[in-house]
Motif scaffolding. Structure first.
Motif, PDB file in Angstrom:
ATOM      1  N   UNK A 224     -39.206  45.219  39.669  1.00 53.15           N
ATOM      2  CA  UNK A 224     -38.203  44.180  39.920  1.00 53.15           C
ATOM      3  C   UNK A 224     -38.142  43.791  41.395  1.00 53.15           C
ATOM      4  N   UNK A 225     -38.442  44.735  42.288  1.00 54.74           N
ATOM      5  CA  UNK A 225     -38.316  44.436  43.710  1.00 54.74           C
ATOM      6  C   UNK A 225     -39.343  43.388  44.149  1.00 54.74           C
ATOM      7  N   UNK A 226     -40.453  43.359  43.407  1.00 59.58           N
ATOM      8  CA  UNK A 226     -41.475  42.351  43.657  1.00 59.58           C
ATOM      9  C   UNK A 226     -40.886  40.942  43.573  1.00 59.58           C
ATOM     10  N   UNK A 227     -39.853  40.819  42.756  1.00 57.94           N
ATOM     11  CA  UNK A 227     -39.210  39.510  42.555  1.00 57.94           C
ATOM     12  C   UNK A 227     -38.604  38.945  43.825  1.00 57.94           C
ATOM     13  N   UNK A 228     -38.324  39.838  44.770  1.00 60.15           N
ATOM     14  CA  UNK A 228     -37.779  39.353  46.046  1.00 60.15           C
ATOM     15  C   UNK A 228     -38.862  38.549  46.766  1.00 60.15           C
ATOM     16  N   UNK A 254     -38.226  30.313  37.609  1.00 58.64           N
ATOM     17  CA  UNK A 254     -37.488  30.757  36.434  1.00 58.64           C
ATOM     18  C   UNK A 254     -37.635  32.266  36.261  1.00 58.64           C
ATOM     19  N   UNK A 255     -36.631  33.046  36.233  1.00 54.91           N
ATOM     20  CA  UNK A 255     -35.242  32.690  36.140  1.00 54.91           C
ATOM     21  C   UNK A 255     -34.540  33.296  37.356  1.00 54.91           C
ATOM     22  N   UNK A 256     -33.743  32.506  38.069  1.00 56.76           N
ATOM     23  CA  UNK A 256     -33.141  32.988  39.298  1.00 56.76           C
ATOM     24  C   UNK A 256     -32.114  34.092  39.061  1.00 56.76           C
ATOM     25  N   UNK A 257     -31.618  34.195  37.851  1.00 62.64           N
ATOM     26  CA  UNK A 257     -30.690  35.288  37.550  1.00 62.64           C
ATOM     27  C   UNK A 257     -31.386  36.631  37.762  1.00 62.64           C
ATOM     28  N   UNK A 258     -32.655  36.706  37.349  1.00 64.24           N
ATOM     29  CA  UNK A 258     -33.390  37.969  37.493  1.00 64.24           C
ATOM     30  C   UNK A 258     -33.660  38.272  38.962  1.00 64.24           C
ATOM     31  N   UNK A 259     -33.882  37.213  39.734  1.00 66.72           N
ATOM     32  CA  UNK A 259     -34.053  37.409  41.179  1.00 66.72           C
ATOM     33  C   UNK A 259     -32.788  38.037  41.766  1.00 66.72           C
ATOM     34  N   UNK A 260     -31.649  37.479  41.404  1.00 67.07           N
ATOM     35  CA  UNK A 260     -30.383  37.968  41.966  1.00 67.07           C
ATOM     36  C   UNK A 260     -30.100  39.398  41.514  1.00 67.07           C
ATOM     37  N   UNK A 261     -30.524  39.718  40.305  1.00 67.46           N
ATOM     38  CA  UNK A 261     -30.313  41.087  39.834  1.00 67.46           C
ATOM     39  C   UNK A 261     -31.155  42.073  40.637  1.00 67.46           C
ATOM     40  N   UNK A 262     -32.362  41.649  41.032  1.00 67.45           N
ATOM     41  CA  UNK A 262     -33.185  42.505  41.884  1.00 67.45           C
ATOM     42  C   UNK A 262     -32.517  42.700  43.243  1.00 67.45           C
ATOM     43  N   UNK A 266     -31.246  46.368  45.053  1.00 63.04           N
ATOM     44  CA  UNK A 266     -31.512  46.878  46.401  1.00 63.04           C
ATOM     45  C   UNK A 266     -30.207  47.118  47.135  1.00 63.04           C
ATOM     46  N   UNK A 267     -29.293  46.151  46.985  1.00 62.94           N
ATOM     47  CA  UNK A 267     -28.022  46.264  47.680  1.00 62.94           C
ATOM     48  C   UNK A 267     -27.286  47.528  47.272  1.00 62.94           C
ATOM     49  N   UNK A 268     -27.307  47.843  45.994  1.00 64.68           N
ATOM     50  CA  UNK A 268     -26.544  49.025  45.579  1.00 64.68           C
ATOM     51  C   UNK A 268     -27.268  50.290  46.014  1.00 64.68           C
ATOM     52  N   UNK A 269     -28.624  50.253  46.055  1.00 60.41           N
ATOM     53  CA  UNK A 269     -29.348  51.417  46.555  1.00 60.41           C
ATOM     54  C   UNK A 269     -29.046  51.650  48.036  1.00 60.41           C
ATOM     55  N   UNK A 270     -28.769  50.567  48.754  1.00 64.81           N
ATOM     56  CA  UNK A 270     -28.438  50.695  50.173  1.00 64.81           C
ATOM     57  C   UNK A 270     -26.979  51.069  50.376  1.00 64.81           C
ATOM     58  N   UNK A 271     -26.263  51.194  49.294  1.00 66.18           N
ATOM     59  CA  UNK A 271     -24.832  51.533  49.333  1.00 66.18           C
ATOM     60  C   UNK A 271     -24.039  50.528  50.115  1.00 66.18           C
ATOM     61  N   UNK A 272     -24.363  49.236  49.936  1.00 68.78           N
ATOM     62  CA  UNK A 272     -23.595  48.187  50.600  1.00 68.78           C
ATOM     63  C   UNK A 272     -22.321  47.915  49.813  1.00 68.78           C
ATOM     64  N   UNK A 273     -21.346  47.307  50.508  1.00 63.50           N
ATOM     65  CA  UNK A 273     -20.103  46.972  49.820  1.00 63.50           C
ATOM     66  C   UNK A 273     -20.378  45.821  48.873  1.00 63.50           C
ATOM     67  N   UNK A 274     -20.143  46.022  47.580  1.00 67.68           N
ATOM     68  CA  UNK A 274     -20.484  44.954  46.633  1.00 67.68           C
ATOM     69  C   UNK A 274     -19.481  43.802  46.673  1.00 67.68           C
ATOM     70  N   UNK A 275     -19.976  42.598  46.398  1.00 67.51           N
ATOM     71  CA  UNK A 275     -19.091  41.444  46.286  1.00 67.51           C
ATOM     72  C   UNK A 275     -18.762  41.198  44.830  1.00 67.51           C
ATOM     73  N   UNK A 276     -18.640  39.940  44.421  1.00 71.68           N
ATOM     74  CA  UNK A 276     -18.279  39.633  43.046  1.00 71.68           C
ATOM     75  C   UNK A 276     -19.327  40.160  42.061  1.00 71.68           C
TER      76      UNK A 276
END
Lengths: 466, 584
Positions: A224-228, A254-262, A266-276
């Protein structure tokens, strides 16, 4: 040629797609690294550095990596992609390796960083050339222009793929004058399924787009990280063909939703403060760095038009991904489940759809002078129809005036004839014809957005015809 | 100089951590790396400073040098700003764009062109005493008088002019005056995060006229007031703001594209130079300054862009001008703040925004006002703030919208439902409000007509009645309505189509001045009187409704220029009267 290679065996921690490597001398942000382990080689990118500790995102799988069997080699370079005219017709994977069995990419002209630079707003040329997609609801009511970014918002099970393939097949600029630019497609699949991928491949082969396009396939099973990387690679290729070779490039993502999920992974693995909904708070800026790469530049031939496809989870338009996309892109085409249920294709809900750059590409000189007025009239009348449908369910048909009844028949005709065009291409003239057919079911006095003399003229013409 | 060099210890997105010194101050400007990227200190911890970098940080390495300048981020204020397009940190995009179509890194040039010559006319002479903000002389900039003022922070012992430059052409770096021993040049520098000092603040008693009927009549903004325009995507925020930028009766308009689309800025850049200011007949671009920091440009510069715009606004206000500052959108600014705060690992508040969001916003909104600037001669200038807000998912309960509502005097609510029906401007009259009515009613009564307030109330009441009748119809159907109620329902619909909607593409309708607004209000009143008269004499509403094409007639009136309009109105009402009397 580097004679010395710089490697580190100091992996401290492995978390999800991230490696934490310590004691790195002068690490650079955004630099690429090669990761060697018992399982083979892979690549990664430095995301963040604190003193000598580097946070590295691994593009492939981290499975099997262990702190003691992993060597991280610094490449001292950012992620780059080979560019050359021979890319046309090639099918690549999510990180630009050929997968079509035609061998490695030949005739490389240069290597370019995939990050891209922001276009100076002063140097942009505002998009103004009409693109005829052959789809009535887009051409007349949500016109696409060259250099625009116009996403398709869809729901699971709705035929967005079919629509995108149809646009790729039929899109053309009407006046094919001598100096018009050649047209090509850059397609990036981000986490789509095998089935969707073969559908696209087949559709492109059928329409011939396959011979002049560049195709990136990152499938659902790929890392999935490749999607970045994939959309950025696709856009770097698009920029090369558009602004260096003078092509009009249509980019389908297609599909940008999958991009955002990737991105979220990463963001959660970095332990960043999550937004919406757990998406990172910088997602707006990140998406903008992709979408804003569409456009035209003054003094340079060629253009990049983007059609990203975004799935709305649970058909929710306010989900962060479609929401932020809508704030960046210049309008949206929205697919509607109710229309789809009625068997209407393409099931485009015109009331939620919008093209912000429409005015630039229509009217005298581009299409027809009354384009805007016609579109507004259709919108207003269809909006009224929707209100009346609601009213009818409450007070029944008896409570409606004759004028209101005429709106009901207008709306039905509009959906079943104007919107429901099927897979056929409709020329703008045919589209206009259908629009008038629908509008003339209304009393003349209700058409107050159209010039009176125009209505008379059209009625006269049709009267004599009939 | 060796002393103030540090080196990079950490990098996270746009935030760089560097070693620093005992005298490193917060908001000090720092040059980062070999390309000398511009940055600003946002946090100091003993010997480490966090720096937000205003340019793309890709390629920076640990150990790269940082240079601490000891200065705060400031703007060079001088003639030559009008008509310019700047990025978020005040670099001229036109001159940057000549080299490459992409934004280049590490280029530091001032917005004003220091080779351009200006014809300076002194107003004071040797021997005159001056204080901060006094007008020393003037140059002409794009058709307006650009006053050269004594610096606001001027604190010389000797405040007598010892030398004054004679009339003639100068560049901005030339000395044009000596006050005692202090030399004064044609430019001043001002730190963008500090509000410029003023003499005193005044009450707001004049309207900022926009030529948009629904705003000027129902929800007027005062000169020196603040307004917010919240709306989800596709509701027409940008269109509304651009039309305000185009028609507002401000002397100078500063438009900040803060994290928005690149093509939108281009649209303004391509259209405005060819449009003329209706009041002064100069190209619209000549009264504008655009600040373009699009969504893909560095996020930290987005944070700085609104302060930059405000500082320029205050500079022109101090000359005695009415300035309108339009930010599209303040939500993107707040998101930039949130992103930087996240990188600094600060404790998040509501929706992940930092806890200081509300106070930062308040400080920005409060820089608006109607003031007497410092210095003589006495003059009057104002800054009106208009902020677009892009609430996620169109939900108005989020913190940026809520702070905006608390801090502003006008709320122009955009409505998605109206926008999809192509009802433009898609401002919802039932949700919007203005707190300036009391102050401005006096102005309208005095300057336009005594009928202004009663007519407005008449139309507004019809809208309200129409709305509640509509709700009733949805439940019980139309049969329960009296003849008069049926007419009110029809009239409120007419008001929506004829009065609240405005056709931006019709040259006679796009801009509607107060005089024309009054005539249009009056049209509705006259129409109402005639129909009610007929209904009272026993005519049925259906009879009237089937005989007259009100919408078509009114739209025909509206598409005429004001003079023809008034003539046809008289004959229209006369004809209406005759035909109605036939029905009776």
């Amino acid at each position: 040629m580097k004679l010395l290679k710089e490697g580190y065996k100091t992996v401290e921690k492995i978390a999800g797609p991230l490696l934490f490597v310590s004691k790195v001398a002068r690490g650079g942000i955004g630099e690429i690294v090669k990761i060697e382990s018992n399982f083979g080689e892979d690549y990664g990118q430095i995301l963040q550095i604190v003193d000598d500790l580097c946070v590295i995102q691994v593009f492939g799988e981290t499975m099997g990596l262990a702190p003691n069997n992993t060597v991280v080699w610094l490449e001292r370079d950012v992620v780059k992609i080979p560019l050359g005219i021979a890319l046309q017709g090639r099918i690549l994977n999510g990180r630009a390796m050929p997968i079509d069995g035609e061998g490695p990419i030949s005739c490389i002209e240069k290597w370019a960083p995939i990050q891209g630079n922001a276009i100076n707003p002063w140097r942009r040329k505002s998009p103004h050339e009409f693109i005829e997609t052959g789809i009535s609801t887009i051409d007349l009511m949500n016109t696409l222009v060259k250099g625009q970014k116009l996403p398709i918002f869809t729901g699971s099970g709705l035929p967005a793929d079919k629509l995108a393939a149809q646009i790729v097949k039929y899109a053309r600029t009407p006046a094919t004058s001598a100096d018009s630019s050649p047209f090509m497609v850059v397609f990036a699949a981000l986490g789509i399924t095998q089935r969707e991928a073969s559908y696209f491949r087949e559709a492109f082969r059928e329409s011939g787009a396959i011979y002049r396009g560049v195709f990136f396939f990152n499938l659902a099973g790929d890392p999935s990280i490749e999607r970045i990387l994939t959309p950025r690679m696709a856009l770097t290729v698009a920029e090369y063909f558009a602004f260096e070779k003078g092509y009009d490039v249509l980019v389908v993502l297609t599909d940008m939703l999958h991009y955002c999920e990737a991105l979220r992974e990463i963001s959660s693995a970095r332990e960043e403060i999550p937004g919406r909904r757990g998406f990172p708070s910088y997602m707006y800026s990140d998406l903008a760095s992709i979408y804003e790469r569409a456009g035209c530049i003054s003094g340079i031939k060629g253009s990049i038009t983007q059609i990203p496809i975004v799935t709305m989870p649970d058909d929710d338009l306010t989900h962060p991904v479609p929401d932020l996309t809508g704030y960046i892109t210049e309008g949206q085409i929205v697919m509607d489940r109710e229309l789809h249920g009625k068997g209407i294709y393409p099931p485009i809900d015109v009331l939620s759809s919008l093209s912000r750059l429409m005015n630039k590409g229509i009217g005298e000189g581009s299409t027809v002078p009354e384009h805007r007025a016609l579109s507004d009239q259709l919108y207003a009348a269809y909006g009224r129809f929707k209100d009346l449908v609601r009213l009818k369910t409450i007070i029944g048909e008896e409570g409606l005036t004759p004028t209101e009844m005429s709106y009901l028949s207008f709306g039905e005709k509009f959906e079943s004839e104007f919107v429901n065009q099927g897979e056929r291409r409709r020329s703008l003239d045919e589209t206009l014809e259908h629009a008038w057919n629908c509008l003339l079911t209304l009393p003349k006095d209700e058409l107050h957005r159209l010039p009176v003399n125009l209505i008379d003229e059209v009625m006269l013409k049709r009267g004599t015809k009939a | 100089m060796q002393d103030n060099r540090g080196y990079i210890k950490g990098i996270s997105g746009s935030v760089v951590t560097s070693t620093c010194f005992a005298n490193t101050s917060i908001y000090e400007v720092v040059y980062v790396g070999s390309e000398r990227l511009l940055g600003e200190v946002v946090r100091v911890r003993r010997d480490v400073a966090d720096i937000q970098v205003y340019e793309d940080t890709t390629g920076l390495q640990i150990g790269d040098h940082t240079i601490f300048t000891g200065e705060l981020l400031s703007m060079k204020l001088a003639p030559g700003l009008l008509g310019q397009v700047l990025d978020g940190i005040g670099r001229p995009l036109e001159r940057l764009g000549k080299k490459s179509p992409y934004i280049s890194r590490g280029t530091h040039i001032d917005a004003v062109d220091d080779s351009e010559k200006w014809y300076f006319i002194p107003r004071l002479q040797r021997g005159d005493d001056v204080g901060p903000g006094d007008i020393l002389g003037e140059v002409e900039e794009k058709g307006i008088k650009h006053f050269i003022m004594a610096p606001l922070d001027f604190r010389g012992k000797d405040n007598t002019i010892s030398w004054m430059a004679p009339k003639g052409e100068y560049v901005v770096d030339d000395v044009i005056c000596k006050i005692g021993e202090t030399t004064v040049k044609m430019f001043q520098r001002w730190n963008i995060r500090t509000p410029r000092k003023v003499g005193r603040k005044l009450d707001l008693d004049k309207p900022l006229l926009t030529g948009t009927r629904i705003l000027d009549v129902f929800f007027p903004l005062a000169l020196g007031g603040t307004a917010v325009i919240p709306g989800g995507f596709g509701t027409g925020k940008t269109v509304t703001q651009q039309s305000i930028a185009r028609w507002a009766n401000a002397d100078i308009v500063i438009y900040i594209g803060c994290g928005e689309r690149g093509n939108e800025m281009t649209e303004v850049l391509e259209e405005f130079p060819s449009l003329t200011d209706v009041r002064r007949g100069i190209p619209l671009m000549d009264r504008m300054i655009l600040i373009a920091n699009t969504s893909n440009m560095p996020v930290a510069a987005r944070e700085a862009s609104i302060y930059l715009g405000m500082t320029i606004a205050e500079y022109y206000r101090d000359m005695g001008y009415n300035v309108a500052i339009i930010a599209d959108s303040i939500s993107r600014w707040a998101e930039a703040l949130r992103e930087i705060s996240g990188r600094l690992e600060e404790m998040p508040g509501e929706e992940g925004y930092p806890a200081y969001l509300a106070s930062r916003l308040a400080r920005y909104y409060e820089r608006a006002g109607n003031v007497v600037p410092l210095g003589s001669p006495q003059r009057n200038g104002s800054i009106s703030v208009i902020n677009a807000i892009s609430p996620p998912g169109g939900d108005f309960s989020e913190p940026v919208t809520q702070s905006g509502l608390r801090l502003s005097g006008c709320f122009w609510a955009l409505d998605k439902g109206l926008a999809t029906k192509r009802h433009f401007p898609s401002i919802n009259w039932a949700q919007s409000y203005s707190l300036y009515h009391e102050n401005l009613d006096r102005y309208f009564t005095r300057e336009i007509s005594e009928d202004w307030v009663p007519l407005r109330e008449f139309v507004f009441n019809i809208l309200h009645d129409g709305k509640s009748l509509q709700e009733m119809v949805q439940i019980v159907g139309r049969d329960g309505l009296t003849e008069e109620e049926k007419w009110i329902l029809k009239l409120s619909e007419l008001i929506n189509i004829f009065y609240l909607q405005q056709n931006a593409f019709d040259p006679n309708d796009a801009y509607c001045d107060s005089g024309r607004q009054l005539v249009m209000l009056n049209t509705l009143k006259l129409l109402d009187e005639q129909i009610r008269g007929a209904l009272n004499s026993g005519v049925l509403f259906e009879q009237i409704d089937s005989q007259f094409a009100f919408v078509a007639d009114l739209m025909k009136l509206r598409s005429q220029n004001t003079e023809d309009y008034e003539n046809s109105l008289t004959s229209y009402i006369k004809k209406l009267k005759e035909e109605l009397s036939d029905l009776i």
